[in-house]
Design a protein around this motif. Structure first.
Motif, mmCIF file in Angstrom:
data_model
loop_
_atom_site.group_PDB
_atom_site.id
_atom_site.type_symbol
_atom_site.label_atom_id
_atom_site.label_comp_id
_atom_site.label_asym_id
_atom_site.label_seq_id
_atom_site.Cartn_x
_atom_site.Cartn_y
_atom_site.Cartn_z
ATOM 1 N N LEU A 1 0.831 -1.212 0.000
ATOM 2 C CA LEU A 1 0.000 0.000 0.000
ATOM 3 C C LEU A 1 0.862 1.256 0.000
ATOM 4 O O LEU A 1 0.597 2.202 -0.738
ATOM 5 N N TYR A 2 1.887 1.249 0.846
ATOM 6 C CA TYR A 2 2.776 2.410 0.921
ATOM 7 C C TYR A 2 3.416 2.692 -0.437
ATOM 8 O O TYR A 2 3.413 3.828 -0.915
ATOM 9 N N LEU A 3 3.960 1.665 -1.068
ATOM 10 C CA LEU A 3 4.630 1.852 -2.355
ATOM 11 C C LEU A 3 3.665 2.329 -3.435
ATOM 12 O O LEU A 3 4.017 3.178 -4.266
ATOM 13 N N TYR A 4 2.445 1.801 -3.412
ATOM 14 C CA TYR A 4 1.434 2.230 -4.382
ATOM 15 C C TYR A 4 1.101 3.714 -4.199
ATOM 16 O O TYR A 4 1.087 4.483 -5.162
ATOM 17 N N ILE A 5 0.871 4.134 -2.957
ATOM 18 C CA ILE A 5 0.526 5.537 -2.694
ATOM 19 C C ILE A 5 1.734 6.435 -2.925
ATOM 20 O O ILE A 5 1.600 7.547 -3.439
ATOM 21 N N LEU A 6 2.910 5.960 -2.565
ATOM 22 C CA LEU A 6 4.140 6.720 -2.805
ATOM 23 C C LEU A 6 4.257 7.077 -4.277
ATOM 24 O O LEU A 6 4.540 8.229 -4.630
ATOM 25 N N GLU A 7 4.010 6.111 -5.129
ATOM 26 C CA GLU A 7 4.090 6.335 -6.571
ATOM 27 C C GLU A 7 3.034 7.327 -7.050
ATOM 28 O O GLU A 7 3.289 8.149 -7.925
ATOM 29 N N GLN A 8 1.851 7.259 -6.475
ATOM 30 C CA GLN A 8 0.732 8.102 -6.904
ATOM 31 C C GLN A 8 0.745 9.501 -6.282
ATOM 32 O O GLN A 8 0.372 10.463 -6.946
ATOM 33 N N ALA A 9 1.149 9.584 -4.994
ATOM 34 C CA ALA A 9 0.947 10.851 -4.282
ATOM 35 C C ALA A 9 2.115 11.308 -3.423
ATOM 36 O O ALA A 9 2.031 12.373 -2.815
ATOM 37 N N GLY A 10 3.168 10.525 -3.332
ATOM 38 C CA GLY A 10 4.339 10.964 -2.585
ATOM 39 C C GLY A 10 4.439 10.389 -1.182
ATOM 40 O O GLY A 10 3.507 9.797 -0.640
ATOM 41 N N HIS A 11 5.619 10.615 -0.585
ATOM 42 C CA HIS A 11 5.986 10.053 0.713
ATOM 43 C C HIS A 11 5.058 10.509 1.840
ATOM 44 O O HIS A 11 4.622 9.698 2.652
ATOM 45 N N ASP A 12 4.780 11.810 1.908
ATOM 46 C CA ASP A 12 3.965 12.327 3.015
ATOM 47 C C ASP A 12 2.567 11.706 3.024
ATOM 48 O O ASP A 12 2.095 11.252 4.063
ATOM 49 N N ARG A 13 1.928 11.690 1.882
ATOM 50 C CA ARG A 13 0.574 11.115 1.811
ATOM 51 C C ARG A 13 0.584 9.622 2.106
ATOM 52 O O ARG A 13 -0.312 9.109 2.761
ATOM 53 N N ALA A 14 1.583 8.924 1.618
ATOM 54 C CA ALA A 14 1.669 7.484 1.878
ATOM 55 C C ALA A 14 1.836 7.219 3.372
ATOM 56 O O ALA A 14 1.169 6.351 3.939
ATOM 57 N N GLY A 15 2.706 7.986 4.012
ATOM 58 C CA GLY A 15 2.915 7.831 5.450
ATOM 59 C C GLY A 15 1.677 8.170 6.256
ATOM 60 O O GLY A 15 1.338 7.465 7.216
ATOM 61 N N GLU A 16 0.990 9.242 5.884
ATOM 62 C CA GLU A 16 -0.238 9.632 6.578
ATOM 63 C C GLU A 16 -1.309 8.554 6.430
ATOM 64 O O GLU A 16 -2.024 8.237 7.382
ATOM 65 N N TYR A 17 -1.431 7.985 5.246
ATOM 66 C CA TYR A 17 -2.419 6.944 4.997
ATOM 67 C C TYR A 17 -2.152 5.726 5.884
ATOM 68 O O TYR A 17 -3.056 5.196 6.529
ATOM 69 N N LEU A 18 -0.893 5.288 5.925
ATOM 70 C CA LEU A 18 -0.563 4.144 6.764
ATOM 71 C C LEU A 18 -0.826 4.439 8.239
ATOM 72 O O LEU A 18 -1.289 3.559 8.969
ATOM 73 N N GLY A 19 -0.561 5.650 8.663
ATOM 74 C CA GLY A 19 -0.868 6.032 10.042
ATOM 75 C C GLY A 19 -2.356 5.908 10.337
ATOM 76 O O GLY A 19 -2.753 5.396 11.394
ATOM 77 N N ARG A 20 -3.188 6.356 9.401
ATOM 78 C CA ARG A 20 -4.648 6.272 9.602
ATOM 79 C C ARG A 20 -5.132 4.827 9.596
ATOM 80 O O ARG A 20 -6.003 4.456 10.385
ATOM 81 N N ILE A 21 -4.576 4.017 8.732
ATOM 82 C CA ILE A 21 -5.030 2.624 8.679
ATOM 83 C C ILE A 21 -4.588 1.869 9.941
ATOM 84 O O ILE A 21 -5.330 1.037 10.471
ATOM 85 N N GLU A 22 -3.412 2.169 10.463
ATOM 86 C CA GLU A 22 -2.970 1.550 11.718
ATOM 87 C C GLU A 22 -3.851 1.999 12.880
ATOM 88 O O GLU A 22 -4.197 1.191 13.748
ATOM 89 N N THR A 23 -4.252 3.265 12.882
ATOM 90 C CA THR A 23 -5.175 3.757 13.904
ATOM 91 C C THR A 23 -6.508 3.024 13.813
ATOM 92 O O THR A 23 -7.094 2.636 14.832
ATOM 93 N N ALA A 24 -6.990 2.804 12.599
ATOM 94 C CA ALA A 24 -8.245 2.069 12.406
ATOM 95 C C ALA A 24 -8.122 0.647 12.944
ATOM 96 O O ALA A 24 -9.055 0.135 13.584
#
Length: 101
Positions: free
Chosen positions: A18-41
């Motif tokens: 997931l991180y690599l997919y988002i990194l490619e699409q939207a960059g490091h910051d967005r990928a990291g934020e997304y993973l943070g939210r999914i871990e919180t969920a």
């Protein structure tokens, strides 16, 4: 009662994918934020684990909740433990081998 949330080894690979997919699409910051939210969920299941859609026909005890309409969190509840089996990206075409989860 607080439940203990544990992650199966396959989840690490799912999160990396997931991180690599988002990194490619939207960059490091967005990928990291997304993973943070999914871990919180995932950790929110500590207090409310009996939610989601039950999918006993796939695997006994399997529950699935959607995450931000872009992923699914697959888990089982046994005793006081919530076991996160997989985190699957929406549109994933590869079949899931639940024996490996």
């Amino acid at each position: 009662m607080a439940y203990n949330v544990v992650f199966r080894p396959a989840v690490a690979a799912d999160l990396r994918s997931l991180y690599l997919y988002i990194l490619e699409q939207a960059g490091h910051d967005r990928a990291g934020e997304y993973l943070g939210r999914i871990e919180t969920a995932c950790h929110s299941l500590e207090t409310h684990p009996k939610r989601g859609t039950v999918r006993d026909h796939i695997l006994p005890g399997l529950r699935i909740i959607g995450f931000e309409r872009s992923a699914s969190i697959a888990f089982c509840v046994e005793g006081d433990t919530v076991e996160i089996l997989r985190i699957l990206r929406r549109g994933l075409e590869t079949p899931v081998d639940w024996a490996e989860a």
